[in-house]
Enzyme design. Structure first.
Site, PDB file in Angstrom:
ATOM      1  N   CYS A 120       0.840  -1.202   0.000  1.00 46.50           N
ATOM      2  CA  CYS A 120       0.000   0.000   0.000  1.00 46.50           C
ATOM      3  C   CYS A 120       0.873   1.250   0.000  1.00 46.50           C
ATOM      4  CB  CYS A 120      -0.917  -0.016   1.218  1.00 46.50           C
ATOM      5  SG  CYS A 120      -2.092   1.371   1.265  1.00 46.50           S
ATOM      6  N   CYS A 121       1.892   1.260   0.853  1.00 42.97           N
ATOM      7  CA  CYS A 121       2.806   2.408   0.892  1.00 42.97           C
ATOM      8  C   CYS A 121       3.527   2.587  -0.440  1.00 42.97           C
ATOM      9  CB  CYS A 121       3.832   2.225   2.011  1.00 42.97           C
ATOM     10  SG  CYS A 121       3.187   2.442   3.683  1.00 42.97           S
ATOM     11  N   CYS A 239       7.512   3.971   6.027  1.00 40.81           N
ATOM     12  CA  CYS A 239       6.598   3.791   4.897  1.00 40.81           C
ATOM     13  C   CYS A 239       7.337   3.304   3.650  1.00 40.81           C
ATOM     14  CB  CYS A 239       5.858   5.095   4.587  1.00 40.81           C
ATOM     15  SG  CYS A 239       6.901   6.421   3.949  1.00 40.81           S
TER      16      CYS A 239
END
Length: 252
Positions: A120-121, A239
């Site tokens: 997702c990051c 992240c």
């Protein structure tokens, strides 16, 4: 190539000439001289962002500021961005977000953060930032050594591999990365914020000490450490936008 191994003659020269400089003094020479017109700030508009942004605005408020709008941010963060832009007189804030094609391919339902936060990051932060930084020779970050284990040995002046936007882990060159607050601690940040009467992120008073995307950020219990509210229950505290290309996962 990655930030831990990239070393060029120019990096050696910059470190030798500006050894000992930090904060606004380091920013001054980098923005006005070394990378004039070829440098951008990367800001999350999080808990401590006002300090770095105020320093940059004092030097040149037209310096581009790249803001990663992941589509998963707190509404308070978006309003804080607008407030800081007005307060500091920043004239070039560029919102960078995930490409619709990437979301359709990797996160069509918007739930990838739960199934695979690294992926997702990568889709919502890593790829958009690399696209936004294309053409710049250097970026400025607000990272500090005290924040995570990966940052404890961070130098104020680094050189990193430029990520390709195709295959994960690919590199297409290098870019300089400046961390003018690398050696700053919480006390210095608080003093600077108070001395310059800078507005604070509204979520800080509610116990959010490090603020990222809404699904992956929680309040820090009293007595907890700075990053305890990020990716709770996951073996993750970055992240990916500041990690080497070869750290696993989707190139993050």
């Amino acid at each position: 190539m990655d930030a831990a191994t990239v070393t060029s003659p120019r990096l050696t020269d910059l470190r030798a000439r500006y050894q000992g400089l930090s904060g606004q003094a380091l920013l001054e020479v980098m923005i006005r001289h070394e990378f004039a017109g070829k440098i951008a700030v990367v800001s999350s508009f999080g808990a401590e962002s006002a300090v770095l942004l105020h320093m940059v605005a004092e030097i040149d408020p037209t310096t581009p500021v790249i803001f990663l709008n992941t589509g998963k941010l707190f509404g308070e963060t978006l309003r804080y961005r607008d407030r800081l832009q007005e307060r500091l007189g920043l004239t070039d804030i560029r919102a960078a977000g995930p490409h619709p094609a990437d979301l359709m391919a990797r996160d069509p339902n918007g739930t990838l953060w739960n199934a695979d936060p690294d992926a997702c990051c990568f889709v919502r932060k890593v790829l958009p930032l690399e696209r936004a930084l294309k053409g710049f020779e250097a970026s400025i970050t607000g990272r500090k050594r005290f924040q995570t284990s990966a940052r404890t040995g961070m130098d104020p002046i680094e050189e990193e591999a430029v990520r390709g936007t195709g295959e994960p882990g690919s590199a297409t060159g290098t870019r300089f990365k400046l961390n003018p607050l690398a050696y700053w601690g919480q006390e210095e940040l608080e003093r600077y914020t108070d001395a310059n009467r800078l507005p604070r992120h509204p979520l800080v008073k509610d116990g959010y000490l490090s603020i990222g995307c809404m699904p992956c950020t929680e309040r820090v219990p009293e007595g907890g450490s700075y990053r305890d509210g990020r990716w709770v229950g996951r073996d993750k505290d970055e992240c990916g936008i500041h990690l080497p290309l070869n750290t696993g996962g989707d190139g993050i």
